[in-house]
Design a protein around this motif. Sequence first.
Motif, mmCIF file in Angstrom:
data_model
loop_
_atom_site.group_PDB
_atom_site.id
_atom_site.type_symbol
_atom_site.label_atom_id
_atom_site.label_comp_id
_atom_site.label_asym_id
_atom_site.label_seq_id
_atom_site.Cartn_x
_atom_site.Cartn_y
_atom_site.Cartn_z
ATOM 1 N N ALA A 156 0.958 -1.121 -0.019
ATOM 2 C CA ALA A 156 -0.082 -0.075 0.253
ATOM 3 C C ALA A 156 0.734 1.355 -0.039
ATOM 4 C CB ALA A 156 -0.919 -0.057 1.371
ATOM 5 N N GLY A 157 1.952 1.278 0.830
ATOM 6 C CA GLY A 157 2.990 2.287 0.546
ATOM 7 C C GLY A 157 3.467 2.704 -0.812
ATOM 8 N N ALA A 158 3.769 1.466 -1.524
ATOM 9 C CA ALA A 158 4.134 1.651 -2.949
ATOM 10 C C ALA A 158 3.010 2.533 -3.709
ATOM 11 C CB ALA A 158 4.634 0.288 -3.374
ATOM 12 N N HIS A 159 1.962 2.083 -3.671
ATOM 13 C CA HIS A 159 0.888 2.854 -4.142
ATOM 14 C C HIS A 159 0.825 4.416 -3.735
ATOM 15 C CE1 HIS A 159 -3.204 4.684 -3.290
ATOM 16 N NE2 HIS A 159 -3.475 4.295 -4.636
ATOM 17 N N LEU A 160 0.943 4.686 -2.575
ATOM 18 C CA LEU A 160 0.923 6.222 -1.966
ATOM 19 C C LEU A 160 2.193 6.718 -2.527
ATOM 20 C CD1 LEU A 160 -0.227 5.502 1.863
ATOM 21 C CD2 LEU A 160 -1.415 6.388 -0.056
ATOM 22 N N ALA A 161 3.360 6.043 -2.597
ATOM 23 C CA ALA A 161 4.306 6.648 -3.029
ATOM 24 C C ALA A 161 4.139 7.053 -4.780
ATOM 25 C CB ALA A 161 5.687 5.816 -3.108
ATOM 26 N N ILE A 187 0.459 -1.750 -5.532
ATOM 27 C CA ILE A 187 -0.774 -1.872 -6.094
ATOM 28 C C ILE A 187 -1.101 -0.615 -7.043
ATOM 29 C CG2 ILE A 187 -3.330 -1.915 -5.956
ATOM 30 C CD1 ILE A 187 -3.334 -4.069 -4.014
ATOM 31 N N TYR A 188 -1.199 -0.444 -8.248
ATOM 32 C CA TYR A 188 -1.131 0.649 -8.813
ATOM 33 C C TYR A 188 -2.492 0.790 -9.830
ATOM 34 C CZ TYR A 188 3.515 -0.236 -7.722
ATOM 35 O OH TYR A 188 4.767 -0.759 -7.185
ATOM 36 N N SER A 213 -5.688 5.866 -8.631
ATOM 37 C CA SER A 213 -4.954 4.679 -9.346
ATOM 38 C C SER A 213 -3.733 5.424 -10.227
ATOM 39 C CB SER A 213 -5.965 4.124 -9.977
ATOM 40 O OG SER A 213 -6.713 3.070 -9.376
ATOM 41 N N PRO A 214 -2.581 5.162 -9.708
ATOM 42 C CA PRO A 214 -1.401 5.740 -10.378
ATOM 43 C C PRO A 214 -1.457 5.194 -11.715
ATOM 44 C CG PRO A 214 -0.748 4.816 -8.250
ATOM 45 C CD PRO A 214 -2.298 4.658 -8.265
ATOM 46 N N SER A 215 -2.043 4.102 -12.030
ATOM 47 C CA SER A 215 -1.971 3.646 -13.431
ATOM 48 C C SER A 215 -2.722 4.524 -14.319
ATOM 49 C CB SER A 215 -2.461 2.455 -13.683
ATOM 50 O OG SER A 215 -3.569 2.130 -13.104
#
Length: 293
Positions: A156-161, A187-188, A213-215
């Motif tokens: 989840a932290g990778a999503h937030l980053a 998760i993107y 959603s970063p994607s």
Amino acid sequence: MNKTYRTPMNKDELERQYSPSRWSHRMSADDVIKAHVAALKSGTEKARAVTQTLLDVPYGDGDGEKLDVYVPSSSSPDLPLVIYLHGGYWQFLSKDESGFLAVPLVQKGVVVVAVGYSIAPKGNMDLMVSQVRRSVVSVIQQYSHISGLYLCGHSAGAHLAAMVLSTDWSQYDISPQIKGAFLVSGIYDLQPILSTYVNEPLKMTEDVALRNSPSRLLSQLSSSSCHIVIAVAQNDSPEFRKQSQEYFKDLESAGLKVSYEDVPDTDHFSIIEQLVDEKYHLTKLLLKMMGRS
């Protein structure tokens, strides 16, 4: 973007794909989560014992809006700084278990900042994204002499980053120059989890999932000079691996400086736990990115 066509999954299979603990080969699902929390806690306790720390530094007025800072003994003002955003599916863990990666980084003259944010059900997705963006602004204002700003997030932290990378900074007082981002087992695209147990405390609607959603926010990526590393575990679930692969391809197609790390002999949890070890592949890669290898 050309998305891979996905055969619709039934709810049970979707839940299995988005349950990282069920894909570990090391131990049972319950045990791998307990071991993960224990590893992060003991790593953080060690970091607090052996480094200089500034704990519970506020970056906003909210209860959860606090940072922990792990500071090298070096007197040089020009140190790289890495902001770490913890995982826990936006509903578990906190900054209090997020200093575990500090020891090998601080030893090489890197400042490490662990960010707290308001996890669900207290916080919602829009709030969490806003908080981590504001935390980055606050860190830059407090540490104006750093030689480079880097992000690291797990799950989840990778999503937030990734959401920090896709920020329209015009509404903030400052536009951070982020030199690198380390996105680990993230998760993107949030849409697939809308109908799973993960969304029960989050209560995201489709609109909330789409705008976070970063994607879907590639046009907002502000740092073309930023080196982004997408890392995924060999034993992450096929859906988690696909999320990383597709986001990597999207970033590459957008002309960004991005590399992909498929880390052997790791699962969703060990891939990040091993950052306590200065000899671990990803630790060395992170230090190299910051010019500290």
